[in-house]
Every structure is written in structure tokens, then in C-alpha cells.
Scaffold this motif. Sequence first.
Motif, PDB file in Angstrom:
ATOM      1  N   GLY A 222      10.717   5.610  11.955  1.00 39.87           N
ATOM      2  CA  GLY A 222      11.839   5.142  11.151  1.00 39.87           C
ATOM      3  C   GLY A 222      11.659   3.698  10.706  1.00 39.87           C
ATOM      4  O   GLY A 222      12.026   3.321   9.598  1.00 39.87           O
ATOM      5  N   GLU A 223      11.065   2.888  11.594  1.00 36.74           N
ATOM      6  CA  GLU A 223      10.806   1.481  11.257  1.00 36.74           C
ATOM      7  C   GLU A 223       9.988   1.379   9.977  1.00 36.74           C
ATOM      8  O   GLU A 223      10.258   0.561   9.104  1.00 36.74           O
ATOM      9  CB  GLU A 223       9.986   0.813  12.384  1.00 36.74           C
ATOM     10  N   LEU A 224       8.969   2.248   9.892  1.00 35.15           N
ATOM     11  CA  LEU A 224       8.061   2.176   8.750  1.00 35.15           C
ATOM     12  C   LEU A 224       8.730   2.635   7.461  1.00 35.15           C
ATOM     13  O   LEU A 224       8.207   2.400   6.377  1.00 35.15           O
ATOM     14  CB  LEU A 224       6.794   3.007   9.028  1.00 35.15           C
ATOM     15  N   ASP A 225       9.910   3.293   7.591  1.00 35.88           N
ATOM     16  CA  ASP A 225      10.638   3.682   6.381  1.00 35.88           C
ATOM     17  C   ASP A 225      11.405   2.492   5.797  1.00 35.88           C
ATOM     18  O   ASP A 225      11.847   2.520   4.658  1.00 35.88           O
ATOM     19  CB  ASP A 225      11.628   4.821   6.696  1.00 35.88           C
ATOM     20  N   LYS A 226      11.603   1.437   6.611  1.00 33.13           N
ATOM     21  CA  LYS A 226      12.325   0.267   6.109  1.00 33.13           C
ATOM     22  C   LYS A 226      11.418  -0.490   5.135  1.00 33.13           C
ATOM     23  O   LYS A 226      10.275  -0.835   5.502  1.00 33.13           O
ATOM     24  CB  LYS A 226      12.719  -0.659   7.265  1.00 33.13           C
ATOM     25  N   PRO A 227      11.896  -0.778   3.918  1.00 38.67           N
ATOM     26  CA  PRO A 227      11.022  -1.376   2.899  1.00 38.67           C
ATOM     27  C   PRO A 227      10.338  -2.652   3.378  1.00 38.67           C
ATOM     28  O   PRO A 227       9.141  -2.852   3.135  1.00 38.67           O
ATOM     29  CB  PRO A 227      11.979  -1.665   1.733  1.00 38.67           C
ATOM     30  N   GLU A 228      11.060  -3.511   4.130  1.00 41.93           N
ATOM     31  CA  GLU A 228      10.440  -4.786   4.521  1.00 41.93           C
ATOM     32  C   GLU A 228       9.325  -4.564   5.552  1.00 41.93           C
ATOM     33  O   GLU A 228       8.302  -5.257   5.535  1.00 41.93           O
ATOM     34  CB  GLU A 228      11.503  -5.779   5.025  1.00 41.93           C
ATOM     35  N   ALA A 230       7.651  -1.586   5.891  1.00 43.49           N
ATOM     36  CA  ALA A 230       6.618  -0.813   5.194  1.00 43.49           C
ATOM     37  C   ALA A 230       5.741  -1.723   4.341  1.00 43.49           C
ATOM     38  O   ALA A 230       4.519  -1.530   4.254  1.00 43.49           O
ATOM     39  CB  ALA A 230       7.263   0.271   4.329  1.00 43.49           C
ATOM     40  N   ALA A 231       6.370  -2.754   3.730  1.00 46.34           N
ATOM     41  CA  ALA A 231       5.595  -3.648   2.859  1.00 46.34           C
ATOM     42  C   ALA A 231       4.510  -4.371   3.655  1.00 46.34           C
ATOM     43  O   ALA A 231       3.416  -4.628   3.156  1.00 46.34           O
ATOM     44  CB  ALA A 231       6.535  -4.661   2.208  1.00 46.34           C
ATOM     45  N   GLN A 232       4.807  -4.665   4.931  1.00 46.72           N
ATOM     46  CA  GLN A 232       3.832  -5.398   5.744  1.00 46.72           C
ATOM     47  C   GLN A 232       2.867  -4.493   6.491  1.00 46.72           C
ATOM     48  O   GLN A 232       1.681  -4.777   6.592  1.00 46.72           O
ATOM     49  CB  GLN A 232       4.574  -6.261   6.762  1.00 46.72           C
ATOM     50  N   LEU A 233       3.405  -3.403   7.035  1.00 47.64           N
ATOM     51  CA  LEU A 233       2.601  -2.586   7.949  1.00 47.64           C
ATOM     52  C   LEU A 233       2.216  -1.220   7.397  1.00 47.64           C
ATOM     53  O   LEU A 233       1.314  -0.572   7.927  1.00 47.64           O
ATOM     54  CB  LEU A 233       3.365  -2.370   9.274  1.00 47.64           C
ATOM     55  N   GLY A 234       2.922  -0.767   6.353  1.00 45.25           N
ATOM     56  CA  GLY A 234       2.755   0.620   5.892  1.00 45.25           C
ATOM     57  C   GLY A 234       1.328   0.955   5.496  1.00 45.25           C
ATOM     58  O   GLY A 234       0.825   2.041   5.805  1.00 45.25           O
ATOM     59  N   SER A 235       0.624   0.011   4.867  1.00 45.88           N
ATOM     60  CA  SER A 235      -0.713   0.331   4.353  1.00 45.88           C
ATOM     61  C   SER A 235      -1.697   0.641   5.476  1.00 45.88           C
ATOM     62  O   SER A 235      -2.690   1.327   5.267  1.00 45.88           O
ATOM     63  CB  SER A 235      -1.238  -0.817   3.490  1.00 45.88           C
ATOM     64  N   ILE A 236      -1.403   0.139   6.685  1.00 39.98           N
ATOM     65  CA  ILE A 236      -2.313   0.397   7.815  1.00 39.98           C
ATOM     66  C   ILE A 236      -2.403   1.896   8.085  1.00 39.98           C
ATOM     67  O   ILE A 236      -3.425   2.389   8.532  1.00 39.98           O
ATOM     68  CB  ILE A 236      -1.819  -0.350   9.076  1.00 39.98           C
ATOM     69  N   PHE A 237      -1.310   2.608   7.800  1.00 36.69           N
ATOM     70  CA  PHE A 237      -1.284   4.036   8.101  1.00 36.69           C
ATOM     71  C   PHE A 237      -1.573   4.904   6.869  1.00 36.69           C
ATOM     72  O   PHE A 237      -1.381   6.102   6.906  1.00 36.69           O
ATOM     73  CB  PHE A 237       0.079   4.418   8.703  1.00 36.69           C
ATOM     74  N   MET A 238      -2.026   4.272   5.768  1.00 39.10           N
ATOM     75  CA  MET A 238      -2.280   5.043   4.543  1.00 39.10           C
ATOM     76  C   MET A 238      -3.735   5.484   4.447  1.00 39.10           C
ATOM     77  O   MET A 238      -4.633   4.843   4.979  1.00 39.10           O
ATOM     78  CB  MET A 238      -1.939   4.200   3.316  1.00 39.10           C
ATOM     79  N   ASN A 239      -3.955   6.568   3.699  1.00 38.19           N
ATOM     80  CA  ASN A 239      -5.303   7.097   3.480  1.00 38.19           C
ATOM     81  C   ASN A 239      -5.739   6.844   2.046  1.00 38.19           C
ATOM     82  O   ASN A 239      -4.901   6.686   1.155  1.00 38.19           O
ATOM     83  CB  ASN A 239      -5.315   8.604   3.744  1.00 38.19           C
ATOM     84  N   ALA A 240      -7.049   6.876   1.821  1.00 41.19           N
ATOM     85  CA  ALA A 240      -7.551   6.798   0.450  1.00 41.19           C
ATOM     86  C   ALA A 240      -7.388   8.144  -0.254  1.00 41.19           C
ATOM     87  O   ALA A 240      -7.050   8.198  -1.444  1.00 41.19           O
ATOM     88  CB  ALA A 240      -9.024   6.381   0.455  1.00 41.19           C
TER      89      ALA A 240
END
Length: 280
Positions: A222-228, A230-240
Motif C-alpha cells: 500500500g505504501e508504494l501506491d502512495k504517489p510520493e 512511489a515517485a522515490q521507490l517505485g522504480s526499484i520494483f519495476m521491470n523493463a
Amino acid sequence: MARLDGQVALVTGAARGQGRAHAVRLAREGADIIAFDSCGEFVSTTYDPPTLADLKETVRLVEEQGRRIVWRQIDARDVPAVTSLVEDGTRELGRLDVVVVNHGICSYAYTWEVTEENWDEIISVNLTSVWKVVKVVSPYLIDQGEGGSIIVISSVAGVKGQPFLAPYVCSKHAIVGLTKTLANELGPHRIRVNAILPGGVKTPMAGFEWNGQKGEQNPFAGELDKPEVAAQLGSIFMNALPDRWMEPEDISNAVVFLASHDSHYITGTEVRVDLGSTAR
Ligand SMILES: NC(=O)c1ccc[n+]([C@@H]2O[C@H](COP(=O)([O-])OP(=O)(O)OC[C@H]3O[C@@H](n4cnc5c(N)ncnc54)[C@H](O)[C@@H]3O)[C@@H](O)[C@H]2O)c1
């Protein structure tokens, strides 16, 4: 002729998930199997453990491939039990060629909120008992004198600073180092040692239900759903690549490659099966 005809492979954490997929796939490639799983609770995890029935289902699926399997419900932290299984398995099946050190556990918390008990347990399972398994099998492979392939299952957390996972990240980084050290020590014996770094795989550890068993509930999802956040940490969990999750069998493809002659000059490396996560 299958790629691993006449070979014997040990798989740890084989009751379900990736370990089961590796055992069945290695058997399909012609290998007889030695397998174990603890099938027990851990204090640090919130997801359900597999059952003895799960491990027996792995046994059935291996035998369905026409291969033999020697198995036991034991914990990788128990050196005498692992030693006894390797002794009995190699006596019965004749040899040992491939070792897939796959078992592991995971739990989420901010680094400063991890309890000492959880830290110690995750490090002892994901790091110390990985070393214990290679400590048991290495002398056997050296004495056999015919080379071999040890495959250590790390994670993208073995090269990334994933938040909320400090003991997991530390253990997975450490076993990449263990892999490289061992590759140097065992290279003269033609025993290759490589790590696989999976990205997200659909198993209980990653939050997926398995045969009625509850998956890990990531309290930070749920934390990662928060825009602020996600903006900082979200990309760590993203795939190419556009997919989010893989099947256990996607990792088995890399296991078979590293087990087989196709990779006979590959050692000491990290094979990233991660949808491009570590390219972010
Ligand atoms: N699922 C993912 O997204 C993911 C991503 C990267 C890496 N990994 C790694 O892949 C490996 C397999 O995990 P999975 O996704 O199949 O999860 P899983 O929970 O389904 O399977 C792990 C298995 O290891 C067994 N195990 C744990 N500790 C043990 C011990 N001390 N002795 C014996 N057996 C033990 C468990 O009982 C379980 O059957 C783990 O090392 C994990 O860290 C998983």
C-alpha cells in the motif's frame, strides 16, 4: 538423448514453488534427483509453509518423469541431516553432478524495525545454510573428480538495495559473493558455480496463494501506491519487460542451462532472470 542423462541433481527447498519446478525439469532432462525441504514454520515469515504432502507431490512428479528420487524432510541448517541425505542419495543413485541451492525465506520490515530474532533467522537460512549445503557437497564433488555444477538461487535483491528487505537483501548479496569465491576455489576441479538472480516469481514468498497456502502479505504494498513514495521507490520494483511476474518454470530454464554442458565455460557469474528489473 536428454541433456542430463545419467546425472544426479540435488535440489533444496523442493516441496513447492521454484524448487519443485527445478526438480521436475531436471528429471525431465534425464537426471535422478536428491531433494529435501523443511516443510516447517519460521518465526520471521508471515506466509504459510509447504506441507509434507507438497514434498511427496514433488516426489510423485519426478517419478512420473521416469526418474528416481531420494528425498527427506530436513532443514538445510542441520548439517548432519544434509550430510546423511547426500551420503544415502549418492550411495543409492551412484553419483552427484548438479546442486541447486534454492531454499530461502523472506520477510518485510524497515531495517530499524527488524527484530534480532528475524534477522538471525533469515541470515541463518538464506546465507549460513547455503554455505552449509555447499560445505557438505563440495568434498563429494571434488572426490568424484568429474566436475559438476553448483547453482545458487540468489535474487535481484542480490544486487539491488530493495527497501523493507534488509536481511533478505544482505543474505542474497552475500551468496553472490559466496558463489564467486567458490567458483575460484572449485574451478581447478572443473566444478562450476553460478548464481541465478530471479525477479518476481509467482510463489507464496511473493504473495501468491499456492494450493490453499497463504502467500506473503507485503505490508508495504500500500505504501508504494502512495504517489510520493512511489515517485522515490517505485522504480526499484519495476521491470523493463511489460510483464510483472514469472512462473517458476521460467527460472528452471536457466537452471537446466547452467546444469548442462551448454554452459561448460560459464562459472562465477550471475544469471539475471528478472524481466529486466536490474536494468532499471
Ligand atoms: N518468488 C520470488 O519472487 C523470488 C524472487 C527472487 C528469488 N527468489 C528465491 O527463490 C528461491 C525459491 O523461493 P520460492 O519463490 O520458490 O518460494 P517458496 O516459499 O515457495 O519456496 C521456498 C522453499 O524453501 C523451503 N525452505 C526454506 N527454508 C528452508 C530450510 N532451512 N531448509 C529446507 N527448506 C527450506 C521452504 O519450505 C519452501 O518450500 C528462494 O531462495 C527465494 O529467495 C524468489
